[in-house]
Design a protein around this motif. Structure first.
Motif, mmCIF file in Angstrom:
data_model
loop_
_atom_site.group_PDB
_atom_site.id
_atom_site.type_symbol
_atom_site.label_atom_id
_atom_site.label_comp_id
_atom_site.label_asym_id
_atom_site.label_seq_id
_atom_site.Cartn_x
_atom_site.Cartn_y
_atom_site.Cartn_z
ATOM 1 N N ARG A 42 26.136 32.024 28.847
ATOM 2 C CA ARG A 42 27.205 31.437 28.010
ATOM 3 C C ARG A 42 28.515 31.493 28.785
ATOM 4 N NH1 ARG A 42 29.440 33.000 21.932
ATOM 5 N NH2 ARG A 42 30.275 30.914 21.565
ATOM 6 N N ARG A 48 32.380 31.153 28.741
ATOM 7 C CA ARG A 48 33.450 31.196 27.740
ATOM 8 C C ARG A 48 34.530 30.166 28.085
ATOM 9 N NH1 ARG A 48 37.908 35.728 27.643
ATOM 10 N NH2 ARG A 48 38.995 33.849 26.984
ATOM 11 N N PRO A 49 35.329 29.783 27.124
ATOM 12 C CA PRO A 49 36.385 28.789 27.410
ATOM 13 C C PRO A 49 37.437 29.386 28.350
ATOM 14 C CG PRO A 49 36.096 29.144 25.041
ATOM 15 C CD PRO A 49 35.305 30.186 25.726
ATOM 16 N N VAL A 72 30.597 40.517 32.912
ATOM 17 C CA VAL A 72 31.789 41.188 33.410
ATOM 18 C C VAL A 72 32.726 41.452 32.222
ATOM 19 C CG1 VAL A 72 33.742 40.911 35.013
ATOM 20 C CG2 VAL A 72 31.522 39.946 35.591
ATOM 21 N N THR A 73 33.591 42.408 32.372
ATOM 22 C CA THR A 73 34.535 42.699 31.282
ATOM 23 C C THR A 73 35.367 41.457 30.933
ATOM 24 O OG1 THR A 73 36.323 44.146 30.568
ATOM 25 C CG2 THR A 73 36.274 43.617 32.906
ATOM 26 N N GLY A 74 35.525 41.248 29.620
ATOM 27 C CA GLY A 74 36.320 40.104 29.155
ATOM 28 C C GLY A 74 35.576 38.778 29.203
ATOM 29 N N SER A 75 34.283 38.808 29.457
ATOM 30 C CA SER A 75 33.550 37.541 29.587
ATOM 31 C C SER A 75 33.054 37.006 28.230
ATOM 32 C CB SER A 75 32.365 37.720 30.532
ATOM 33 O OG SER A 75 31.508 38.736 30.038
ATOM 34 N N GLY A 76 33.182 37.801 27.159
ATOM 35 C CA GLY A 76 32.817 37.301 25.826
ATOM 36 C C GLY A 76 31.553 37.906 25.254
ATOM 37 N N LYS A 77 31.202 39.099 25.681
ATOM 38 C CA LYS A 77 29.982 39.741 25.157
ATOM 39 C C LYS A 77 30.184 40.134 23.680
ATOM 40 C CE LYS A 77 30.095 42.934 28.372
ATOM 41 N NZ LYS A 77 31.246 42.418 29.159
ATOM 42 N N HIS A 124 32.405 39.060 21.681
ATOM 43 C CA HIS A 124 32.616 37.833 20.909
ATOM 44 C C HIS A 124 31.264 37.198 20.538
ATOM 45 C CE1 HIS A 124 34.537 34.071 19.677
ATOM 46 N NE2 HIS A 124 33.548 33.463 20.329
ATOM 47 N N ASN A 140 41.117 43.138 29.515
ATOM 48 C CA ASN A 140 40.749 42.908 28.115
ATOM 49 C C ASN A 140 41.507 43.912 27.256
ATOM 50 O OD1 ASN A 140 39.556 42.307 25.712
ATOM 51 N ND2 ASN A 140 37.452 42.761 26.354
ATOM 52 N N GLU A 149 41.071 44.699 24.310
ATOM 53 C CA GLU A 149 40.163 45.518 23.488
ATOM 54 C C GLU A 149 38.828 45.614 24.206
ATOM 55 O OE1 GLU A 149 39.683 44.537 19.414
ATOM 56 O OE2 GLU A 149 41.736 45.048 18.914
ATOM 57 N N SER A 150 38.865 46.307 25.284
ATOM 58 C CA SER A 150 37.664 46.385 26.124
ATOM 59 C C SER A 150 36.730 47.470 25.602
ATOM 60 C CB SER A 150 38.090 46.707 27.562
ATOM 61 O OG SER A 150 36.945 46.853 28.358
ATOM 62 N N SER A 151 35.455 47.109 25.476
ATOM 63 C CA SER A 151 34.468 48.086 25.022
ATOM 64 C C SER A 151 34.228 49.077 26.156
ATOM 65 C CB SER A 151 33.150 47.386 24.680
ATOM 66 O OG SER A 151 33.380 46.350 23.774
ATOM 67 N N ALA A 167 28.685 47.307 27.757
ATOM 68 C CA ALA A 167 30.059 47.320 28.280
ATOM 69 C C ALA A 167 30.064 46.473 29.557
ATOM 70 C CB ALA A 167 30.484 48.749 28.587
ATOM 71 N N GLY A 168 31.210 45.911 29.833
ATOM 72 C CA GLY A 168 31.274 45.004 30.967
ATOM 73 C C GLY A 168 31.507 45.735 32.291
HETATM 74 N N1 LIG Z 1 33.153 31.773 23.754
HETATM 75 C C1 LIG Z 1 34.396 32.220 23.469
HETATM 76 N N2 LIG Z 1 35.173 31.452 22.742
HETATM 77 C C2 LIG Z 1 36.411 31.861 22.401
HETATM 78 N N3 LIG Z 1 36.962 33.036 22.781
HETATM 79 C C3 LIG Z 1 36.201 33.854 23.521
HETATM 80 C C4 LIG Z 1 34.896 33.496 23.913
HETATM 81 N N4 LIG Z 1 34.387 34.481 24.610
HETATM 82 C C5 LIG Z 1 35.357 35.451 24.672
HETATM 83 N N5 LIG Z 1 36.447 35.071 24.050
HETATM 84 C C6 LIG Z 1 37.679 35.827 23.858
HETATM 85 O O1 LIG Z 1 37.903 36.566 25.015
HETATM 86 C C7 LIG Z 1 38.396 37.854 24.724
HETATM 87 C C8 LIG Z 1 37.525 38.915 25.354
HETATM 88 O O2 LIG Z 1 36.250 38.791 24.846
HETATM 89 P P1 LIG Z 1 35.294 40.040 24.596
HETATM 90 O O3 LIG Z 1 36.067 41.175 24.075
HETATM 91 O O4 LIG Z 1 34.191 39.536 23.811
HETATM 92 O O5 LIG Z 1 34.860 40.389 26.047
HETATM 93 P P2 LIG Z 1 33.812 41.498 26.466
HETATM 94 O O6 LIG Z 1 32.903 40.856 27.383
HETATM 95 O O7 LIG Z 1 33.235 42.098 25.273
HETATM 96 O O8 LIG Z 1 34.756 42.540 27.176
HETATM 97 P P3 LIG Z 1 34.492 44.101 27.413
HETATM 98 O O9 LIG Z 1 33.278 44.204 28.272
HETATM 99 O O10 LIG Z 1 35.669 44.559 28.125
HETATM 100 O O11 LIG Z 1 34.336 44.649 26.098
HETATM 101 C C9 LIG Z 1 38.407 38.002 23.244
HETATM 102 O O12 LIG Z 1 39.717 37.808 22.788
HETATM 103 C C10 LIG Z 1 37.565 36.875 22.801
HETATM 104 O O13 LIG Z 1 38.026 36.380 21.598
#
Ligand SMILES: Nc1ncnc2c1ncn2[C@@H]1O[C@H](COP(=O)(O)OP(=O)(O)OP(=O)(O)O)[C@@H](O)[C@H]1O
Length: 903
Positions: free
Chosen positions: A66, A68-69, A148-153, A155, A333, A335-337, A377-378
């Motif tokens: 997937r 992300r945008p 990777v961190t912030g990649s949208g997991k 989400h 991020n 709010e990084s997990s 976690a990323g």
């Molecule tokens: N497909 C998507 N569409 C819209 N926004 C997204 C998408 N994927 C991620 N984002 C946005 O990007 C930001 C980071 O996403 P997210 O917290 O899910 O990352 P993560 O992979 O869980 O990071 P970490 O590993 O650090 O927890 C969030 O604000 C989230 O809303």
């Protein structure tokens, strides 16, 4: 394409894991030496499986990507989706490879690629929904988000309230699918060893009451390490639930859903749903350990499992756990997990009994399946995140656990490709240890690789892509339904039970007695449970054959038993059929007779119907008449009322008139009465004077000439008292005090009576009275029966002065005769007392006049004689005359005569 982990990396990673040290990202990328292979190169075919594994069906790990945008509109990107399955990775100028001169565009294949426009629902439907279907059919599944961190997991897994991710949608679909088949709470309950017990409704009910008395979820203490609710993701009121459902659920089962939520932080396991009242004074979550159950499945010992009955309950649990998750702000991020989280949904199902009513509580009949949804976690590089302190330690642990995962996948793949049996280092990390169930056991494994397309992430995205490619080559034993004993019950019994109850309810509504109507869905025939697995290995071959033999023998035994039962039932049925045939004949006869009765009854009904029609028409005409009559009555009433009003007015007028006339009449009457009285008194006065005159004449005659005569009423001399006679005849008491009788008669109103001697007392005894019987003339003999009663008397025809002065005479009686107006003889007796006067004389005071009339019954009164003198005979007149006797007139002392009639 393939890539290898060097032995050095393996060693260092294991050491790093055991010492929980941070991994240097540089060394990470240098150790990873990917062997770039063009897409055209065919992957090495998997080695031919050994004979023992020939019958084991396997599926590859399904890997999805997937993208992300972009975070900013003009962001430089290194990842693009070529088609629905391919991703192109373009190295930017800033990447390590570009600087080393190895930069090359590469493409990676996935099961499906979700481009930035893909919705949460697309991802769920494509990736997670089949797993939901599997878990409801008793198959296990694992889905994890990697990147990777912030990649949208996060989400992808959680999403937002308006657009839920995989976890909330999974819960929605599960409950949408099993809603009507759920058990009540506490029918199933965890046994503490990764299994479940079932209990009867009464036990479950008492347990429910006990639990309801205490709060279900512990209060979460507020500590700085807990996730702040900045996204509003915990506001379930704004949530838009997924409405889809899985069809073809086993309707004869009952279901219960349990959820557990754990996190692996710094390689320690924490139960995010743990009751913090048991956490001790620190108020922090306790670490948990992994254990292996009897079926060699890994589970978190002592982990809280919450039974949930709807998505909202389940999400409440999820949000509680999320608030306890370790998250932190990093440069990449906000709010990084900082931990791996595992949300596990366990589906417990058990069949209904033969009646489709109660749950079969036999543990062997229960089926437990689970779906683990993992948000890893990323991976991150410290030089990019600029992490310090705890963040560096967290990053090291995250990277180590991810590296272990990659190692495990690599070894698995190698073993599957080469047929080697290298030990997979699951135990090196808690995550991989937990995943062991799925990779070594049965179950579907799916991975969503989340990618941030920005160029800065290229160096970290590259190994993620390689890992994804590697993982997709690993095969996992196909998920089969969890083993359980087949109860051999008739399918559709729940529906049959519901239908039966519905019928019973309707019968009850219709007033039927359904007390003894019990649900009976027997007989249920089955030869044996489902066929056992026939796959075998060299070691298990004998076992499998023995199981098959036992299974077949059971089937044969069951078949013979059923055949015997069938024969018996056929016989019974034959007898029943003969009986029914006989009954049928009787019934037919009865039907014939009933039919003729029915025809007669129908004929009667038709006659009655025609009569009814006639009666109805008559009724209608009567009704019309009645209405007309009513109208007429109304009119009459109106007229009568008018008349009544007029009449009452007339009566009023009449009464007024009557009153006026009455008044007038009274006046006239009074007037007439006065006139009459005047005339009467005149008449009486006249009569009086005439009588007085007659008496005077008598007295005068007595004194002047002997003999008497009947005084005539026509004698005019008697009408007025003569002045001369007063002095010449009987004088008053002054001239002749010894004789005062004439005085009393002549001038009663002029001079008044002589004064009586007040002291005179006369004896009133019977024999003492001596009457002076004065009969002045020749009397006509009366010849009457009644005679005046004068016992001692002195009779005189001519009154002398000595007669009254005789002291013995007490009473005086004068008898006269004359004609009345009718010409008849009228005899009058004037009676009075002789009283001595004060001067020594006597005076007579007249008291009574008795009048005696004699009439001839045949005589005709003068008034009624005809002109020729012939009397008119009238019977009434005769009668009246016969009835007449003596008329008596009493007069008071002062000439007030009263008429008395003597018979
Ligand atoms: N497909 C998507 N569409 C819209 N926004 C997204 C998408 N994927 C991620 N984002 C946005 O990007 C930001 C980071 O996403 P997210 O917290 O899910 O990352 P993560 O992979 O869980 O990071 P970490 O590993 O650090 O927890 C969030 O604000 C989230 O809303």
């Amino acid at each position: 394409m393939s890539w290898h982990l060097t032995d050095q990396w393996r060693r260092s990673s294991r050491e790093g894991d055991s010492k929980t040290q941070a991994v240097n990202p540089r060394s990470f990328s240098s150790i990873m030496k990917p062997e770039r292979t063009p897409m055209s190169r065919r992957p090495k075919p998997p080695p031919k499986p050994k004979t023992s594994e020939r019958f084991i069906e396997r599926d590859p790990v399904e890997v999805y990507c997937r993208i992300r945008p972009p975070e900013t509109p003009n962001q430089e990107e290194c990842v693009t989706a070529v088609d629905s399955r391919t991703v192109k990775l373009t190295p930017p100028d800033t990447c390590f490879a570009f600087r080393n001169g190895h930069a090359k565009e590469q493409q990676y294949k996935f099961r499906h690629v979700f481009n930035p426009d893909s919705s949460q629902k697309d991802v769920f439907d494509y990736v997670a929904k089949p797993l939901v279907s599997d878990v409801l059919r008793g198959k296990n599944g694992l889905l994890f988000a990697y990147g990777v961190t912030g990649s949208g997991k996060t989400h992808t897994m959680q999403g937002s309230p308006h657009d839920g991710g995989i976890v909330p949608r999974t819960l929605d679909v599960i409950f949408n699918s099993i809603n009507e088949y759920q058990t009540k709470r506490r029918i199933f309950k965890p046994d503490g060893m990764n299994g479940f017990d079932a209990q009867c409704e009464s036990d479950a009910s008492s347990e429910r009451r006990r639990i309801d008395a205490t709060p279900i979820y512990p209060k979460t203490p507020k500590t700085p390490r807990y996730r702040r609710d900045t996204s509003g993701s915990q506001d379930s009121s704004q949530r838009i639930p997924d409405t889809s459902r899985i069809e073809c659920i086993d309707e004869d089962n009952v279901f219960s859903i349990f959820v557990a939520y754990i996190e692996i932080y710094n390689n320690y396991i924490y139960d995010l749903l743990e009751d913090l009242s048991d956490a001790g004074p620190s108020g922090r979550l306790q670490t948990k350990i992994l254990r292996e159950d009897a079926q060699h499945n890994m589970y978190v010992h002592g982990c809280t499992e919450v039974e949930v009955k709807n998505p909202d309950d389940a999400l409440e649990v999820l949000y509680k756990g999320q608030r306890r998750r370790k998250i932190a702000y990093t440069r990449l991020n906000c709010e990084s997990s900082r931990s791996h989280s595992i949300f596990t949904i366990r589906v417990v199902q058990a069949p209904l009994d033969a009646q489709g009513e109660e749950v079969v509580t036999d543990k062997a009949s229960m089926m437990v399946s689970q779906l683990s949804l993992v948000d890893l976690a990323g991976s991150e590089r410290n030089n990019r995140t600029k992490a310090v302190g705890d963040r560096i330690k967290e990053a090291g642990n995250i990277n180590n656990s991810l590296m272990t995962l990659r190692t495990c996948i690599e070894v698995l793949r190698e073993n599957q490709l080469t047929g080697s049996s290298k030990k997979v280092p699951y135990r090196d990390s808690k995550v991989t240890h937990y995943f062991k169930n799925y990779f070594d056991g049965e179950g579907k494994v799916k991975m969503v690789v989340c990618v941030n397309p920005k160029a800065d992430d290229y160096d970290e995205t590259l190994p993620v892509m390689k890992f994804a490619e590697l993982a997709s080559e690993v095969q996992v034993q196909r998920s089969v339904q969890s083993a359980r004993q087949d109860p051999g019950l008739l399918p559709g019994r729940r529906r049959a039970n519901q239908l039966f109850k519905e019928v019973r309810r309707r019968l009850e509504e219709e007033g039927e007695n359904v007390k003894n109507l019990e649900v009976d869905l027997t007989p249920i025939y089955t030869l044996a449970p489902a066929w056992p697995a026939v796959s075998y290995t060299a070691e298990t071959r004998d076992d499998v054959i023995m199981k098959l033999k036992a299974y077949l023998q059971k089937r044969i035994h069951n078949r013979e038993k059923l055949q015997t039962e069938l024969k018996g039932k056929i016989l019974t049925m034959h007898t029943n059929v003969v009986e029914m045939e006989k009954e049928n004949l009787i019934m037919k006869k009865e039907i014939m007779s009933l039919r003729s009765l029915y025809d007669d009854a129908m004929a009667k009904v038709r006659t009655l119907e025609s009569m009814l029609l006639n009666a109805e028409s008559v009724n209608e005409s009567l009704q019309r008449k009645f209405t007309d009559y009513n109208n007429l009555v109304d009119e009459c009433n109106a007229v009568r009322e008018e008349r009544d009003i007029a009449k009452s007015q007339g009566q009023l007028e009449k009464q007024r008139m009557k009153a006026r006339l009455k008044c007038k009449l009274e006046i006239e009457k009074d007037k007439l009465k006065n006139d009459m009285q005047t005339k009467l008194s005149e008449q009486k006065s006249k009569m009086y004077h005439s009588q007085v005159r007659a008496l005077q004449e008598i007295f005068l005659d007595d004194n002047q000439t002997p003999g008497s005569r009947v005084p005539s009423t026509s004698d005019s001399d008697l009408r007025q008292p003569r002045q001369g006679s007063q002095n010449q005849g009987i004088k008053g008491s002054t001239s002749d005090p010894k004789l005062n009788v004439s005085q009393a008669f002549l001038t009663p109103d002029l001079r008044g009576p002589a004064v009586s001697n007040q002291r005179h007392r006369r004896s009133r005894s019977q024999g003492a009275d001596i009457w002076l019987d004065h009969r002045p003339g020749q009397e006509v003999p009366l010849g009457t029966v009644l005679q005046p009663n004068l016992p001692r008397r002195k009779s005189v025809t001519r009154l002398r002065s000595g007669d009254l002065l005789d002291g013995r005479v007490t009473n005086y009686c004068l008898t006269t005769q004359q004609q009345d107006s009718e010409g008849e003889l009228e005899t009058k007796l004037y009676k009075g007392d002789v009283l001595p006067t004060a001067g020594g004389g006597s005076q007579v005071v007249l008291q009574d006049v008795e009048i005696l009339k004699q009439r001839d019954p045949l005589a005709v009164p003068l008034s009624k004689r005809s002109s020729d003198g012939t009397p008119k005979v009238d019977a009434t007149t005769v009668q009246e005359r016969c009835a007449t006797g003596i008329a008596y007139y009493g007069t008071p002392s002062h000439y007030v005569p009263s008429k008395r009639t003597k018979l």
